[in-house]
Design an enzyme around this catalytic site. Sequence first.
Site, PDB file in Angstrom:
ATOM      1  N   HIS A  61       0.837  -1.210   0.000  1.00  0.00           N
ATOM      2  CA  HIS A  61       0.000   0.000   0.000  1.00  0.00           C
ATOM      3  C   HIS A  61       0.865   1.250   0.000  1.00  0.00           C
ATOM      4  CE1 HIS A  61      -3.748  -2.050   0.455  1.00  0.00           C
ATOM      5  NE2 HIS A  61      -3.468  -2.548   1.637  1.00  0.00           N
ATOM      6  N   TYR A 146     -11.276   0.215  -9.342  1.00  0.00           N
ATOM      7  CA  TYR A 146     -12.196  -0.705  -8.672  1.00  0.00           C
ATOM      8  C   TYR A 146     -13.560  -0.706  -9.375  1.00  0.00           C
ATOM      9  CZ  TYR A 146     -14.389  -2.915  -4.560  1.00  0.00           C
ATOM     10  OH  TYR A 146     -15.035  -3.770  -3.711  1.00  0.00           O
ATOM     11  N   THR A 180     -12.212 -14.687  -8.920  1.00  0.00           N
ATOM     12  CA  THR A 180     -11.788 -13.361  -8.450  1.00  0.00           C
ATOM     13  C   THR A 180     -12.957 -12.383  -8.313  1.00  0.00           C
ATOM     14  OG1 THR A 180     -11.168 -12.787 -10.736  1.00  0.00           O
ATOM     15  CG2 THR A 180      -9.400 -13.517  -9.274  1.00  0.00           C
ATOM     16  N   MET A 185     -14.600 -14.465  -3.693  1.00  0.00           N
ATOM     17  CA  MET A 185     -13.495 -14.230  -2.762  1.00  0.00           C
ATOM     18  C   MET A 185     -13.987 -14.104  -1.323  1.00  0.00           C
ATOM     19  SD  MET A 185     -10.854 -11.824  -4.919  1.00  0.00           S
ATOM     20  CE  MET A 185      -9.597 -11.840  -3.627  1.00  0.00           C
ATOM     21  N   ARG A 210     -16.162  -6.918   2.920  1.00  0.00           N
ATOM     22  CA  ARG A 210     -17.388  -6.381   3.526  1.00  0.00           C
ATOM     23  C   ARG A 210     -18.526  -6.405   2.510  1.00  0.00           C
ATOM     24  NH1 ARG A 210     -19.766  -1.373   4.636  1.00  0.00           N
ATOM     25  NH2 ARG A 210     -18.465  -0.576   2.960  1.00  0.00           N
ATOM     26  N   LYS A 211     -18.649  -5.354   1.679  1.00  0.00           N
ATOM     27  CA  LYS A 211     -19.764  -5.285   0.734  1.00  0.00           C
ATOM     28  C   LYS A 211     -19.293  -5.330  -0.718  1.00  0.00           C
ATOM     29  CE  LYS A 211     -23.550  -2.532   2.722  1.00  0.00           C
ATOM     30  NZ  LYS A 211     -24.126  -1.184   2.576  1.00  0.00           N
TER      31      LYS A 211
END
Length: 248
Positions: A61, A146, A180, A185, A210-211
Amino acid sequence: ARPDLQVLWATSFLARGDVEKARRAPVYIRIPFLEICSFPDFPSGVDLLMSAPSPRVIKTHLPFQLLPKSFLEKDCKIIYVARNAKDNLVSYYFFDRMNLVQPDPGPWDGYIKKFMEGTVAWGSCYDHVRRYWDERANHRILYLFYEDMKEDLAREVRRVMDFLEIDLPEDTVQKIIHHTSFQAMKDNPMSNYSTFPDAILDKKIGSFMRKGEVGDWKNYFTVAQREVFDADYLRKMEGTTLHFRDVL
Ligand SMILES: *[C@@H]1O[C@H](CO)[C@@H](O)[C@H](O)[C@H]1NC(C)=O
């Protein structure tokens, strides 16, 4: 007994779409996290990488200016994944709540301020996404979004394959696309972090996966918070050609 992580790692690294091989070890072992330090019963990213044969896949990161110089000198390929700032903030808020080794996020409103100031772990998101965007001109960087992955995962998987100059049979590519997806996942114990030490990620507080939705920020920002955030965002992102979808 604790499995020997080094052995797991060595036998499952770079699966190239081989599902059985990929299943042998969690993703955080197969793809070492460069800057994570060691914890009891958990090797540091550097420990794992020291014994890793080339070619290696390394997760980080780090902002561009903190990358090891050798990454650039050796012309490593870099795959960067960026996400729109407000979803990023929501995601990070829930992650910081369950992450026991990062500062407590505190109340939601205060966390927005910290995020805007860049006083969260790994610093300013704005500088992070802008710098890698600019460095595309100088280095081998594949810049992914994303939002694009959520829109058409198959297209983005093929972009990664092109970038890495990897050719695989179509049925293998289809398997990669299947495994993926966010939901696959989240359901996969090797990628959903359910096996990660509770001393670092407290799974009673939240879920690592999470979402995985675009625009989830709309469920958390008030109108006033959004106005302040957006005005600041436009200032911080002024002059860049980098544009996110669903951000404002
Ligand atoms: C992770 O995967 C396992 C196996 O499918 C499942 O039992 C568990 O609920 C998942 N964990 C999370 C947090 O989704």
